[in-house]
Write a protein that holds these residues in place. Structure first.
Motif, PDB file in Angstrom:
ATOM      1  N   VAL A  18      13.035  -8.613 -21.685  1.00  0.00           N
ATOM      2  CA  VAL A  18      11.805  -9.401 -21.792  1.00  0.00           C
ATOM      3  C   VAL A  18      11.317  -9.803 -20.405  1.00  0.00           C
ATOM      4  O   VAL A  18      10.112  -9.718 -20.090  1.00  0.00           O
ATOM      5  N   LEU A  19      12.238 -10.252 -19.556  1.00  0.00           N
ATOM      6  CA  LEU A  19      11.875 -10.653 -18.196  1.00  0.00           C
ATOM      7  C   LEU A  19      11.389  -9.459 -17.396  1.00  0.00           C
ATOM      8  O   LEU A  19      10.403  -9.550 -16.653  1.00  0.00           O
ATOM      9  N   MET A  20      12.034  -8.329 -17.572  1.00  0.00           N
ATOM     10  CA  MET A  20      11.713  -7.137 -16.798  1.00  0.00           C
ATOM     11  C   MET A  20      10.333  -6.587 -17.139  1.00  0.00           C
ATOM     12  O   MET A  20       9.582  -6.157 -16.260  1.00  0.00           O
ATOM     13  N   PHE A  21       9.977  -6.605 -18.430  1.00  0.00           N
ATOM     14  CA  PHE A  21       8.717  -5.998 -18.856  1.00  0.00           C
ATOM     15  C   PHE A  21       7.599  -7.012 -19.130  1.00  0.00           C
ATOM     16  O   PHE A  21       6.435  -6.625 -19.220  1.00  0.00           O
ATOM     17  N   GLY A  22       7.947  -8.292 -19.282  1.00  0.00           N
ATOM     18  CA  GLY A  22       6.920  -9.285 -19.596  1.00  0.00           C
ATOM     19  C   GLY A  22       6.946 -10.497 -18.700  1.00  0.00           C
ATOM     20  O   GLY A  22       6.411 -11.552 -19.057  1.00  0.00           O
ATOM     21  N   GLY A  23       7.562 -10.373 -17.531  1.00  0.00           N
ATOM     22  CA  GLY A  23       7.734 -11.514 -16.640  1.00  0.00           C
ATOM     23  C   GLY A  23       6.443 -12.177 -16.203  1.00  0.00           C
ATOM     24  O   GLY A  23       6.351 -13.401 -16.156  1.00  0.00           O
ATOM     25  N   TYR A  24       5.421 -11.366 -15.911  1.00  0.00           N
ATOM     26  CA  TYR A  24       4.168 -11.952 -15.435  1.00  0.00           C
ATOM     27  C   TYR A  24       3.464 -12.733 -16.537  1.00  0.00           C
ATOM     28  O   TYR A  24       2.972 -13.834 -16.317  1.00  0.00           O
ATOM     29  N   ARG A  25       3.416 -12.168 -17.718  1.00  0.00           N
ATOM     30  CA  ARG A  25       2.764 -12.840 -18.845  1.00  0.00           C
ATOM     31  C   ARG A  25       3.481 -14.131 -19.216  1.00  0.00           C
ATOM     32  O   ARG A  25       2.860 -15.092 -19.671  1.00  0.00           O
ATOM     33  N   LEU A  26       4.802 -14.143 -19.027  1.00  0.00           N
ATOM     34  CA  LEU A  26       5.615 -15.297 -19.418  1.00  0.00           C
ATOM     35  C   LEU A  26       5.902 -16.228 -18.243  1.00  0.00           C
ATOM     36  O   LEU A  26       6.723 -17.134 -18.369  1.00  0.00           O
TER      37      LEU A  26
END
Length: 209
Positions: A18-26
């Motif tokens: 999740v952090l690797m692929f959605g870090g910016y959004r989150l």
């Protein structure tokens, strides 16, 4: 592998992905957590160098790390500029100790190089308005580190103290292939986030109390 360890491994891998692929959004959700863990590690490592003890080996290191992490996390939550500075600083610090680990150096010199590069990355980030790209790179690399670290802890012969003290050296000691796998995961995460966030920008904030 026990069922509890299996479940913990799956959760850690999921969080890393999740952090690797959605870090910016989150990022707005992750920033106090990121600030806490970076501050905790930095504080504990600094105490380790000052006292000459092993990483996580003293109560002082845990206490100082906790309070530094708490301050970093709170300030990151309240102020956008601090949050960006923390994540940029963590990226620079990680690059610094990583480079030192690659050539087999650690201790005070690695810490000093990490601090210097942290300051440099923070300056470059704000000077050329690179916040978005720094967040993407840092979160993708961080997510890849969680994934690799989970595998190393589960299947390798490294400890949590090894990963906390110098994660790059711990990965290298696992094998060259672990290091290559980490690089591939980080690059994949960066590319995926850049594609997914081409038209998305995080709104800056100031004092959310």
């Amino acid at each position: 592998m026990g069922f509890e360890i299996f479940c913990a491994t799956l959760i850690a891998l999921l969080l890393g992905a999740v952090l690797m692929f959605g870090g910016y959004r989150l990022f707005l959700f992750l920033l106090p957590i990121w600030g806490f863990f970076f501050g905790f590690g930095l504080g504990a490592q600094t105490v380790t160098l000052l006292l000459g003890e092993a990483f996580f080996a003293t109560v002082t290191g845990w206490v100082v790390g906790f309070f530094v992490g708490l301050i970093f996390g709170l300030l990151s939550y309240l102020f956008y500029a601090v949050a960006v500075a923390v994540i940029a600083g963590s990226l620079g610090y990680g690059i610094g100790i990583g480079l030192m680990g690659l050539i087999g150096l650690g201790g005070f010199l690695a810490w000093l190089v990490g601090i210097i590069l942290a300051i440099v990355v923070i300056f470059v980030t704000f000077r050329w308005n690179l916040q978005k790209y720094v967040i993407i790179i840092a979160t993708a690399a961080g997510g890849a580190s969680v994934v690799i670290g989970t595998f190393l802890l589960t299947f390798g012969n490294v400890t949590l103290a090894d990963l906390g003290g110098n994660p790059v050296r711990a990965a290298i000691s696992g094998s060259f292939w672990w290091t290559l796998f980490w690089i591939l995961l980080a690059v994949l995460g960066i590319v995926a986030q850049l594609q997914a966030n081409r038209s998305y920008e995080i709104e800056a904030y100031d004092n959310r109390i």
